[in-house]
Design a protein around this motif. Structure first.
Motif, short mmCIF file in Angstrom:
data_model
loop_
_atom_site.label_atom_id
_atom_site.label_comp_id
_atom_site.label_asym_id
_atom_site.label_seq_id
_atom_site.Cartn_x
_atom_site.Cartn_y
_atom_site.Cartn_z
N PRO A 343 0.80 -1.23 0.00
CA PRO A 343 0.00 0.00 0.00
C PRO A 343 0.83 1.28 0.00
O PRO A 343 0.37 2.33 -0.42
CB PRO A 343 -0.83 -0.12 1.27
CG PRO A 343 -0.94 -1.58 1.50
CD PRO A 343 0.35 -2.18 1.03
N TYR A 351 2.36 -0.40 6.83
CA TYR A 351 1.81 -1.61 6.17
C TYR A 351 2.92 -2.59 5.76
O TYR A 351 2.65 -3.57 5.07
CB TYR A 351 0.96 -1.26 4.94
CG TYR A 351 -0.30 -0.48 5.25
CD1 TYR A 351 -1.32 -1.06 5.99
CD2 TYR A 351 -0.47 0.82 4.81
CE1 TYR A 351 -2.48 -0.34 6.28
CE2 TYR A 351 -1.62 1.54 5.09
CZ TYR A 351 -2.61 0.95 5.83
OH TYR A 351 -3.74 1.66 6.10
N TYR A 356 -1.87 -6.64 -0.02
CA TYR A 356 -3.27 -6.67 0.45
C TYR A 356 -4.18 -6.96 -0.75
O TYR A 356 -3.72 -6.99 -1.88
CB TYR A 356 -3.66 -5.30 1.03
CG TYR A 356 -3.10 -4.98 2.40
CD1 TYR A 356 -1.74 -4.77 2.60
CD2 TYR A 356 -3.94 -4.88 3.49
CE1 TYR A 356 -1.24 -4.46 3.86
CE2 TYR A 356 -3.45 -4.57 4.76
CZ TYR A 356 -2.10 -4.36 4.94
OH TYR A 356 -1.61 -4.05 6.18
N TRP A 357 -5.46 -7.03 -0.50
CA TRP A 357 -6.42 -7.19 -1.60
C TRP A 357 -6.41 -5.97 -2.52
O TRP A 357 -6.93 -6.01 -3.64
CB TRP A 357 -7.84 -7.46 -1.07
CG TRP A 357 -8.53 -6.24 -0.48
CD1 TRP A 357 -8.09 -5.49 0.56
CD2 TRP A 357 -9.78 -5.65 -0.91
NE1 TRP A 357 -8.98 -4.47 0.82
CE2 TRP A 357 -10.03 -4.55 -0.06
CE3 TRP A 357 -10.70 -5.94 -1.90
CZ2 TRP A 357 -11.16 -3.74 -0.17
CZ3 TRP A 357 -11.83 -5.14 -2.01
CH2 TRP A 357 -12.06 -4.04 -1.17
N ASP A 358 -5.78 -4.89 -2.07
CA ASP A 358 -5.65 -3.67 -2.87
C ASP A 358 -5.13 -4.01 -4.27
O ASP A 358 -5.50 -3.38 -5.26
CB ASP A 358 -4.65 -2.70 -2.24
CG ASP A 358 -4.97 -2.35 -0.80
OD1 ASP A 358 -5.63 -3.15 -0.13
OD2 ASP A 358 -4.52 -1.29 -0.33
N MET A 408 -4.78 -12.04 4.49
CA MET A 408 -5.17 -10.62 4.43
C MET A 408 -3.95 -9.78 4.05
O MET A 408 -4.04 -8.86 3.26
CB MET A 408 -5.70 -10.18 5.80
CG MET A 408 -6.23 -8.77 5.82
SD MET A 408 -7.68 -8.60 4.76
CE MET A 408 -7.80 -6.83 4.62
N PRO A 486 -15.50 -5.15 3.64
CA PRO A 486 -14.48 -4.12 3.44
C PRO A 486 -14.61 -2.99 4.46
O PRO A 486 -13.62 -2.35 4.82
CB PRO A 486 -14.75 -3.61 2.03
CG PRO A 486 -15.43 -4.76 1.34
CD PRO A 486 -16.25 -5.45 2.40
N GLU A 488 -14.31 -1.84 7.64
CA GLU A 488 -13.71 -2.34 8.88
C GLU A 488 -14.25 -1.61 10.11
O GLU A 488 -13.78 -1.84 11.22
CB GLU A 488 -12.19 -2.20 8.80
CG GLU A 488 -11.59 -3.14 7.78
CD GLU A 488 -10.10 -2.90 7.51
OE1 GLU A 488 -9.59 -1.85 7.93
OE2 GLU A 488 -9.47 -3.76 6.87
N LYS A 601 -16.76 2.84 6.57
CA LYS A 601 -15.41 3.32 6.29
C LYS A 601 -15.15 3.46 4.79
O LYS A 601 -14.56 4.43 4.33
CB LYS A 601 -14.40 2.34 6.90
CG LYS A 601 -12.95 2.71 6.69
CD LYS A 601 -12.02 1.65 7.27
CE LYS A 601 -10.56 2.00 7.07
NZ LYS A 601 -9.66 0.93 7.47
N GLN A 602 -15.56 2.45 4.03
CA GLN A 602 -15.23 2.44 2.60
C GLN A 602 -16.25 1.59 1.85
O GLN A 602 -16.99 0.83 2.48
CB GLN A 602 -13.83 1.87 2.40
CG GLN A 602 -13.69 0.40 2.75
CD GLN A 602 -12.25 -0.01 2.99
OE1 GLN A 602 -11.77 0.05 4.11
NE2 GLN A 602 -11.57 -0.42 1.93
N SER A 636 -11.07 5.34 4.27
CA SER A 636 -9.99 4.64 3.56
C SER A 636 -9.87 5.35 2.23
O SER A 636 -10.88 5.64 1.57
CB SER A 636 -10.33 3.17 3.31
OG SER A 636 -9.49 2.68 2.28
N LEU A 638 -9.16 4.15 -0.37
CA LEU A 638 -9.59 3.26 -1.46
C LEU A 638 -11.07 3.47 -1.80
O LEU A 638 -11.58 2.89 -2.74
CB LEU A 638 -9.41 1.79 -1.04
CG LEU A 638 -7.99 1.32 -0.75
CD1 LEU A 638 -7.99 -0.09 -0.20
CD2 LEU A 638 -7.14 1.37 -2.01
N THR A 682 -1.48 2.21 -3.46
CA THR A 682 -2.56 1.40 -4.05
C THR A 682 -3.81 2.25 -4.32
O THR A 682 -4.53 1.98 -5.28
CB THR A 682 -2.91 0.18 -3.17
OG1 THR A 682 -3.10 0.61 -1.81
CG2 THR A 682 -1.79 -0.85 -3.20
C1 BGC Z 1 -8.40 -0.62 4.31
C2 BGC Z 1 -8.20 -1.95 3.63
C3 BGC Z 1 -6.90 -1.91 2.85
C4 BGC Z 1 -5.74 -1.50 3.76
C5 BGC Z 1 -4.45 -1.33 3.00
C6 BGC Z 1 -7.21 -0.32 5.20
O1 BGC Z 1 -7.36 0.93 5.80
O2 BGC Z 1 -9.56 -0.66 5.10
O3 BGC Z 1 -9.27 -2.21 2.73
O4 BGC Z 1 -6.65 -3.16 2.30
O5 BGC Z 1 -6.04 -0.28 4.38
O6 BGC Z 1 -4.56 -0.32 2.03
#
Ligand code: BGC
Length: 772
Positions: A343, A351, A356-358, A408, A486, A488, A601-602, A636, A638, A682
């Motif tokens: 990220p 990080y 990540y799934w990003d 994760m 997603p 959180e 959050k997202q 987030s 994202l 990301t």
């Molecule tokens: C987000 C996740 C993401 C992670 C890394 C977190 O704040 O909620 O969806 O994978 O950040 O970017």
């Protein structure tokens, strides 16, 4: 939010030195070449606040975890990409007095990052406490052509003195990660060597046994004339340096040129690294800075050729989007399937530089659209290579028979995250990895990828979903309990719409893939049956039953799919009506309050509505967008891109533009006050997606490219490029739309609902009222 970066189309510029912004600028002005990357630390000594950061792709350390209460199933370690040897060091002493920007008085400070060529230039005038004044111009780059090379040109002119100067050009392996859990140092010295202007330092990581070898050739010129050197190995452990001493006269300029090699055992044999480093610095110094730079620029030119986005009429927007593209291209070059995208890329420690799934949800589309096909494919192969580990990961949690749960966060396929509500519950990530396979195939047409790579991953993930759901007698349906979507800001929920949707979608898609394999690759399919002990009849019967009887929480009255069971029991107060001073809520509210609130959050339910938009009519998309957007806090980075793309899809163009602006300059303007930790690499890919998919209205439906462009009122024009199948498209949008296919052959594209055949170099010009 800060506003100190000067707007410019191709450059990122800081004018004037503010130590308070130093860590932020160190992130923003980072350079990288996919194999190594570096924060914009100073060459000379700096005793002020700084986060020293040099990172080698894929070189990590399993830092022992810290947790309050251990839970069975937690991983033992958190893999971290390590801060590696600092190769840029050039310390200067003038008559025994050190040049240190924290103690000198600084004038005319300027940092410039040329995004076209990835060249970092820094200049300043410094007055030392003694009154001696120097003018410095330092340039450096990390070669895109020869990824184990970096080069520095450091010029220093005496403005008002004649005095002895001592220059120490060094490599320092005595570094650590600021976020090391137990203040441990992760590197041991293996060997060092000095031969005049060439010095070498080889280090080894503890536990993981990676080797990293740095070498450098330093030369010194005074007023253009080379000086003889006195070699010296500093007595300190883990350091090596070449030292020059000379008398500098007033007005004279000295030039330090440093050619550095940076190799790791990920790419070179341990035994050969030192020899390779020697050869690399030798060749580099023979070529010289200018030639190395010219070769590097050629590669950058090619990258921009297929990836640039041009915006006319808004310099801030232009700089913003180019910065995002530039940083993504520096982070991942796609030439090694063992590497991935953290990220923060190479720009900070947060990080841990892990995956990540990003990557699947956000980065894949960027690389599909802008780089050769193999780049995106390598991102998929990274996960394919981790399949066995994903199966072991699922086994640790009690799953069996080849069920795969991808971690994760990971670097080598093993789970590194340990917060139970995320590690065990945020399993939608498995769906993102499956979705990426179909996305790649839909975009490229490369169905061959399914035989067998894609299929094997899909089989493992489908088996996981089939075991993760359970039959509810009460609901007479399959349910999925104890998950985190997603979003959180809520954990351990039942029947998260998005996770249930990903499960059903994966099962469905895998069934289609099986049909394809049986038809087009029957022998390979037989092999798969043996290899995976796949009882097709029995297993697919269970999958079909789940597909048919999966439960999705729906509120009949409002016609809304709910993010999870009981979502409407919450007090629904739109974000706009809350006290804006309490935002971001993650910094102002207790976690308890956040968990019970309706705030998201997202993108969560809307992540599904984005991915599966073709399954819903406009009214349904709009209804869900209105409800969820009104209670999403986008904490987030994202998040806004997904909402923005949906806004554009339902015709809310102003909203799409507003959401786009939230991420376009996120790091340049330090919107979230966290750029000092590193850049949001990301989510930069999300910004690209938002541009191309909102303004360009780009999507691929059943293998057909669709465009539905519009242009924000404040822009005169924009253009973007797309690699699509065998074509390379340039889409230029102003009062009219021009679209050109620069590659041989032709491609069919649907523009504003009508199909066109785009033939090589024939511009298609269309017009429509599309300003917002
Ligand atoms: C987000 C996740 C993401 C992670 C890394 C977190 O704040 O909620 O969806 O994978 O950040 O970017």
């Amino acid at each position: 939010m800060k506003d100190y970066i000067i707007h410019s189309e191709w450059k990122v510029i800081e004018d004037g030195f503010n130590p308070d912004n130093n860590r932020i600028s160190e992130s923003i002005f980072s350079i990288g070449n996919g194999h190594t990357g570096q924060r914009a630390n100073f060459e000379e000594k700096y005793s002020g606040d700084s986060l020293q950061g040099n990172y080698l792709a894929g070189v990590y350390y399993p830092d022992k975890t810290r947790v309050g209460w251990w839970k069975n199933g937690y991983p033992e370690y958190f893999a971290k990409i390590l801060n590696a040897a600092n190769w840029i060091g050039i310390h200067l002493e003038i008559e025994g007095e050190e040049l240190d920007l924290a103690t000198a008085s600084i004038q005319k400070f300027r940092r410039e990052l040329d995004m076209r060529t990835a060249l970092l230039t820094r200049s300043f005038v410094a007055t030392l406490p003694s009154g001696k004044q120097v003018e410095v111009v330092a340039k450096r780059f990390l070669s895109m052509k020869q990824q184990e090379l970096g080069a520095i040109q450091y010029r220093l002119r005496s403005l008002n003195f004649s005095a002895p100067v001592r220059i120490t050009s060094f490599i320092d392996g005595d570094v650590m990660n600021e976020d090391s859990n137990y203040d441990e140092k992760f590197w041991d010295e293996v060997e060092k060597e000095a031969q005049g202007q060439e010095v070498f330092l080889c280090m080894k990581t503890k536990k993981t046994g990676f080797y990293a070898c740095n070498g450098q050739h330093t030369r010194l010129l005074v007023n253009g004339k080379a000086l003889v050197v006195k070699p010296e190995i500093l007595p300190k452990e883990k350091q090596v340096a070449t030292v020059f001493e000379l008398d500098l006269k007033e007005g004279q300029e000295l030039l330090v040129e440093k050619f550095a090699s940076i190799t790791s055992s990920l790419h070179y044999k341990k035994e050969a690294m030192l020899a390779h480093g020697k050869q690399a610095v030798q060749q580099a110094q023979q070529k010289g800075f200018d030639q190395l730079f010219a070769e590097h620029c050629q590669l950058w030119e090619q990258k921009w050729e297929t990836a640039d986005i041009e915006i006319k009429g808004d310099v801030a927007a232009q700089q913003g989007i180019r910065f995002n593209i530039f940083q993504l291209m520096q982070t991942y070059t796609g030439d090694d399937e063992r590497l991935n995208i953290g990220p923060k890329g190479f720009t900070g420690e947060k990080y841990g530089g892990v995956t990540y799934w990003d990557t699947e949800a956000y980065c894949l589309p960027f690389f599909l659209g802008t780089a050769p096909e193999k780049v995106a494919k390598n991102l998929l192969m990274y996960r394919y290579k981790h399949l066995q580990k994903a199966i072991e990961n699922a086994e640790k949690l009690g799953f069996n028979h080849g069920a795969a749960l991808y971690p994760m966060v990971t670097i080598n396929g093993e789970e590194c995250h340990n917060e139970w509500e995320i590690t065990f519950e945020e399993i939608h990530r498995n769906g993102a990895i499956a979705y990426a396979i179909s996305h790649y195939i839909n975009y490229t047409g490369d169905r061959q990828y399914l035989a067998p790579y894609g299929f094997e991953v899909l089989l493992g993930i489908s088996r996981f979903w089939a075991q993760r759901v359970n039959w509810s007698e009460a609901k007479q349906a399959y349910v999925m309990l104890g998950v985190t979507g997603p979003n959180e800001y809520e954990n351990n929920v039942n029947n998260n719409f998005h996770t249930n949707k990903m499960a059903v979608w994966t099962l469905n898609y895998t069934l289609k893939v099986i049909d394809y394999l049986k038809r087009d690759h029957p022998y390979l399919f037989e092999e798969m049956i043996q290899k995976w002990k796949f009882n097709e009849l029995q297993e697919t019967a269970v999958w079909r039953e789940i597909i048919e009887k999966m439960y999705f929480p729906l509120d009949e009255k409002s016609g809304l799919y709910l993010q999870q069971d009981g979502f409407l029991d919450k007090e629904i107060i739109p974000v706009q009506q809350m006290n804006q001073e309490e935002r971001p809520i993650n910094q102002n509210w207790s976690w308890d309050r956040i968990l019970r609130s309706c705030y998201i959050k997202q993108a969560d339910t809307l992540q599904s509505f984005y991915w599966f938009q073709d399954e819903f009519d406009m009214e349904t998309l709009t209804r869900h967008f209105d409800f969820y957007e009104s209670i999403t806090v986008h904490e987030s980075s994202l998040s806004p891109c997904v909402h923005g793309i949906l806004a554009a899809r339902i015709g809310r163009r102003e909203k799409a533009y507003e959401l786009y602006l939230r991420t376009a300059r996120l790091d340049l303007d330090d919107y979230n006050n966290d750029t000092e930790d590193g850049l949001h690499i990301t989510s930069m890919a999300g910004t690209w997606m938002a541009f191309v998919e909102s303004f360009g209205g780009m999507r691929v439906k059943n293998g057909q490219l669709l465009l539905d462009p519009f242009i924000p009122e404040s822009w005169e024009s924009y253009s973007f490029k797309l690699n699509y199948r065998n074509s390379h498209l340039e889409i230029q949008m102003s009062d009219e739309l021009k679209i050109t296919n620069h590659n041989p052959g032709s491609v069919s594209v649907t523009i504003w609902g009508k199909e066109y055949e785009l033939v090589e170099n024939q511009e298609v010009v269309l017009s429509k009222e599309v300003k917002i």
